[in-house]
Write an enzyme that holds these catalytic residues in place. Structure first.
Site, PDB file in Angstrom:
ATOM      1  N   ASP A 425       0.865  -1.181   0.000  1.00  0.00           N
ATOM      2  CA  ASP A 425       0.000   0.000   0.000  1.00  0.00           C
ATOM      3  C   ASP A 425       0.904   1.234   0.000  1.00  0.00           C
ATOM      4  O   ASP A 425       1.595   1.499   0.993  1.00  0.00           O
ATOM      5  CB  ASP A 425      -0.877  -0.055   1.269  1.00  0.00           C
ATOM      6  CG  ASP A 425      -1.878   1.077   1.344  1.00  0.00           C
ATOM      7  OD1 ASP A 425      -1.675   2.103   0.656  1.00  0.00           O
ATOM      8  OD2 ASP A 425      -2.861   0.940   2.094  1.00  0.00           O
ATOM      9  N   HIS A 426       0.873   1.952  -1.097  1.00  0.00           N
ATOM     10  CA  HIS A 426       1.807   3.069  -1.261  1.00  0.00           C
ATOM     11  C   HIS A 426       1.496   4.243  -0.330  1.00  0.00           C
ATOM     12  O   HIS A 426       2.294   5.167  -0.178  1.00  0.00           O
ATOM     13  CB  HIS A 426       1.784   3.537  -2.724  1.00  0.00           C
ATOM     14  CG  HIS A 426       3.085   4.126  -3.185  1.00  0.00           C
ATOM     15  ND1 HIS A 426       4.137   4.393  -2.338  1.00  0.00           N
ATOM     16  CD2 HIS A 426       3.506   4.502  -4.414  1.00  0.00           C
ATOM     17  CE1 HIS A 426       5.138   4.922  -3.010  1.00  0.00           C
ATOM     18  NE2 HIS A 426       4.789   4.994  -4.275  1.00  0.00           N
TER      19      HIS A 426
END
Ligand code: CAO
Length: 453
Positions: A425-426
């Site tokens: 998850d950036h």
């Protein structure tokens, strides 16, 4: 007799208030103390009760108007006058109309209802502590609301009461279209927005929030088809995947590890594992390497707080392991991986995956993972991009190891290379951190003596 309802004195220093809500309309019946309007100052909202019982005749204000103490808000025809008028009008009714009213009691219009019944159904309800989320009624069309038109940096126009109401329901006023004067957002606008979101969310796989409903297509027009219902596992997996895909901006980092030495060690221990009645695969080694990486990069063993303002780091290392079953994908959890030996993990993995495939795993065993591994190594393929099992923030996808010629000390040497990928998850993990994580795992697997450090 017509009586005027005036804005009372509301306290020292309050010389003007704004009308934020009108809870009645002309023709409604009110009793003394029924709340008919809500007004607000900069700091507070106040409910204005009716001071006389009767029928609302004329509402003199509208939402957004500023009114001072003594200002006329509405007129009310006293109850006695209204009752006698309604009696006389009933006497004037034609027999045909009376019969039809009796037959269709449920469809009786407000005007035709007895005054007492009307009064109770119209009586304004006390302000609820926390308003319930409005549920769409079956078959009722949902208004399509466009996101609020941009007004530069100006915040949406809404009263403190409406802001509070929206906050309680979790509605972002930036997304609500106001239908009041100067696009002011009214309570009904917030309700309509929430209703739209609920309807979309409930519409299932084809239409998550913000995703247009997939069109229904008759595929049989192009050839023979068969329709197979999806079981609950597949439906839930689909919903979770879609939710994760929509919520978490995914990045996938690819890496490989030279597991030649690991494989030699694994083979040397295979007999010992069989003697214990278990099968030693590569996966328990990978689990240990992942836990070492999670300790070194604690943000990967975390979840975003729903507010999006903090990160919850977990001090436990429970790994979800994706298991391919006939019913679909399931993810049982191996707890406290850091505290177990590789042999113990192999035993637990064999037991857990077998029980999962036989659907004997308990719901508790499917919960509480802090990170997930999806291994397709037993099947094949080089790399794949797994979807993060939110609210976790990263997942490791393991592919099949293969012998490859590796350039080393001026010559090609055959080495067993394991390809793997990390999807993350950036919002939580930066690209550099993702690459450091996968390099760390690769280093661990390439020399498993490091796992002892
Ligand atoms: N490279 C080469 N061989 C591998 C390997 C890899 N990365 N991973 C496993 N193998 C080998 C094993 O060593 C074993 O070989 P032997 O029988 O010769 O010992 C064989 O493949 C089968 O392994 P396995 O699959 O039974 O055992 P595992 O511990 O590797 O995996 C489990 C267990 C439960 C993860 C696996 O059976 C499974 O269900 N995988 C599918 C997961 C899935 O569907 N993921 C997709 C999710 S979508 O994101």
């Amino acid at each position: 007799m017509i009586e005027e309802l005036k804005l009372p004195e509301l306290g020292e220093g309050i010389d003007s208030v704004e009308i934020s809500e009108i809870r009645v309309k002309a023709g409604d019946t009110v009793n003394v103390d029924d709340v008919v309007l809500v007004v607000e100052t900069e700091k507070a909202t106040m409910e204005i009760p009716a001071t006389s019982a009767g029928t609302v005749k004329d509402i003199k204000v509208k939402v957004g108007d500023a009114v001072g103490p003594g200002g006329v808000l509405m007129t009310v025809e006293a109850a006695g006058d209204s009752a006698s008028k309604s009696e006389s009008s009933q006497e004037e009714q034609s027999p045909a109309k009376s019969a039809s009213s009796d037959e269709t009691a449920d469809e009786t219009s407000a005007d035709e209802k007895p005054a007492s019944e009307e009064a109770s159904s119209k009586k304004p309800q006390p302000k609820p502590e926390r308003p319930a989320v409005p549920q769409p009624e079956k078959g009722e069309p949902t208004p399509e609301l466009e996101p609020r038109k941009s007004t530069g940096n100006a915040p949406p126009l809404a009263s403190p009461a409406i802001r509070k109401f929206a906050r309680e329901l979790g509605a972002d006023l930036e997304r609500v279209s106001g239908t009041g004067p100067k696009n002011r957002i009214l309570k009904s606008d917030v309700e309509a927005y929430i209703k739209q979101q609920v309807t979309r969310a409930q519409s299932g796989a084809g239409g998550g929030v913000g995703i247009p409903q997939a069109p229904e297509i008759d595929f049989s027009q192009w050839g023979e088809i068969e329709t197979i219902g999806l079981n609950k596992i597949r439906r839930l997996t689909g919903q979770n995947m879609q939710q994760s895909w929509q919520v978490a901006p995914h990045v996938t980092q690819f890496e490989e590890a030279d597991i030649t030495a690991l494989e030699a060690f694994r083979k040397s221990e295979k007999a010992a594992a069989e003697a214990r009645g278990t099968k030693l695969t590569i996966l328990p080694f990978i689990m240990k390497a992942v836990v070492a990486a999670l300790k070194a990069f604690p943000d990967a063993n975390a979840s975003l707080d729903p507010s999006g303002e903090s990160l919850i780091r977990k001090k436990y290392y429970h790994l979800g392991i994706a298991v391919d079953t006939e019913q679909g994908l399931m993810v049982p959890v191996v707890r406290d991986v850091d505290k177990k030996s590789i042999m113990e993990l192999a035993e637990e993995l064999a037991d857990l995956s077998e029980r999962t495939r036989e659907r004997k795993v308990t719901p508790a065993e499917l919960k509480g993972a802090s990170f997930t591994i999806s291994s397709l190594g037993g099947i094949g393929g080089t790399y794949f991009t797994p979807i993060v099992n939110t609210p976790e923030v990263a997942i490791l996808g393991v592919s099949r190891a293969a012998m490859k010629p590796i350039w080393r000390d001026g010559e090609f040497v055959p080495r067993l290379i394991l390809p793997f990928s990390l999807s993350y998850d950036h919002r939580v993990i930066d690209g550099a951190a993702g690459a450091r994580f996968t390099k760390f795992v690769s280093d661990m697997l390439s020399d498993i003596r490091r796992l002892l450090l």
